[in-house]
Write a protein that holds these residues in place. Structure first.
Motif, PDB file in Angstrom:
ATOM      1  N   GLU A 117      -5.841  -0.051   9.856  1.00 26.28           N
ATOM      2  CA  GLU A 117      -6.323  -0.940  10.918  1.00 26.28           C
ATOM      3  C   GLU A 117      -7.048  -2.107  10.258  1.00 26.28           C
ATOM      4  N   ALA A 118      -6.488  -3.301  10.372  1.00 23.49           N
ATOM      5  CA  ALA A 118      -7.026  -4.479   9.681  1.00 23.49           C
ATOM      6  C   ALA A 118      -8.485  -4.761  10.036  1.00 23.49           C
ATOM      7  N   SER A 119      -8.911  -4.392  11.234  1.00 31.72           N
ATOM      8  CA  SER A 119     -10.293  -4.652  11.633  1.00 31.72           C
ATOM      9  C   SER A 119     -11.277  -3.696  10.957  1.00 31.72           C
ATOM     10  N   LEU A 120     -10.761  -2.672  10.293  1.00 28.09           N
ATOM     11  CA  LEU A 120     -11.594  -1.693   9.593  1.00 28.09           C
ATOM     12  C   LEU A 120     -11.086  -1.515   8.161  1.00 28.09           C
ATOM     13  N   PRO A 121     -11.101  -2.563   7.333  1.00 27.70           N
ATOM     14  CA  PRO A 121     -10.470  -2.502   6.015  1.00 27.70           C
ATOM     15  C   PRO A 121     -11.041  -1.440   5.070  1.00 27.70           C
ATOM     16  N   SER A 130      -1.454  -5.597   2.550  1.00 31.12           N
ATOM     17  CA  SER A 130      -0.850  -6.153   3.769  1.00 31.12           C
ATOM     18  C   SER A 130      -1.418  -5.486   5.013  1.00 31.12           C
ATOM     19  N   GLY A 131      -1.804  -4.225   4.927  1.00 29.25           N
ATOM     20  CA  GLY A 131      -2.432  -3.567   6.069  1.00 29.25           C
ATOM     21  C   GLY A 131      -3.773  -4.186   6.403  1.00 29.25           C
ATOM     22  N   LYS A 132      -4.498  -4.609   5.368  1.00 35.19           N
ATOM     23  CA  LYS A 132      -5.821  -5.209   5.565  1.00 35.19           C
ATOM     24  C   LYS A 132      -5.759  -6.699   5.884  1.00 35.19           C
TER      25      LYS A 132
END
Length: 189
Positions: A117-121, A130-132
């Protein structure tokens, strides 16, 4: 039991309950921690892509906290994107096979599921860039971002040296990879 011990237990219990209620996936070793002790601020590490089709650089520059990244790559076909990109645990072998780069850098033992989840790197695999910070489309890729969880210090869990950066197409196939190497220090006259 001392008051400080009771407060510590309450704090740990409260944090665990908050995490469980938010369904946040962290690694078995907890969340990734920001790296604050890179040995040389400004030190440059580069992965150079120079295949028949994919050309360019993936540059990492040590910062006070973590690493600043710059991607400048051409040749990934847009029709096969969007592309994920990760730091993998092993370097590309001499035969150039991206399949032999091992798994993603996952220092806190998080795993790939559920997806980052990009909002929780801090809860993502350390190497899941890429996920972050977002997938890339292909064509001419130019992207800059800062990751506080990767390191140029070999004693850190997020150490990137002598590892590979790998691009995966929309089918998850590994389509381009290059080794991350310390760039030679500039020569001063």
């Amino acid at each position: 039991m001392q008051l400080s011990s009771v407060l510590s237990l309450l704090t740990v219990g409260t944090l665990a309950a908050a995490q469980a209620s938010n369904n946040v996936t962290t690694g078995k070793l907890g969340d990734a921690q920001p790296v604050r002790n890179n040995p040389v601020i400004g030190e440059v590490w580069i992965a150079e892509f120079d295949s028949e089709t994919v050309k360019g650089t993936f540059k990492a520059v040590a910062a006070t906290i973590g690493i600043n990244y710059t991607i400048d790559i051409t040749g990934l076909p847009e029709e096969n994107g969007p592309y994920n990109y990760h730091i993998h645990v092993r370097a590309v072998p001499e035969n150039g096979t991206c399949a032999d780069t091992g798994l993603h850098l996952d220092s806190y033992v998080r795993g790939q599921e559920p997806p980052c989840e990009a909002s929780l790197p801090a809860t993502c695999e350390v190497g899941d860039l890429s996920g972050k910070y977002g997938k890339v489309a292909g064509g001419h890729i130019q992207k800059e971002f800062h990751d506080p969880y990767t390191a140029t210090n070999i004693i850190q869990l997020g150490y990137i040296g002598n590892r590979a950066v790998v691009f995966h197409d929309k089918s998850s196939a590994r389509v381009a990879c290059a080794n991350i190497k310390k760039a030679p220090a500039p020569v001063t006259p």
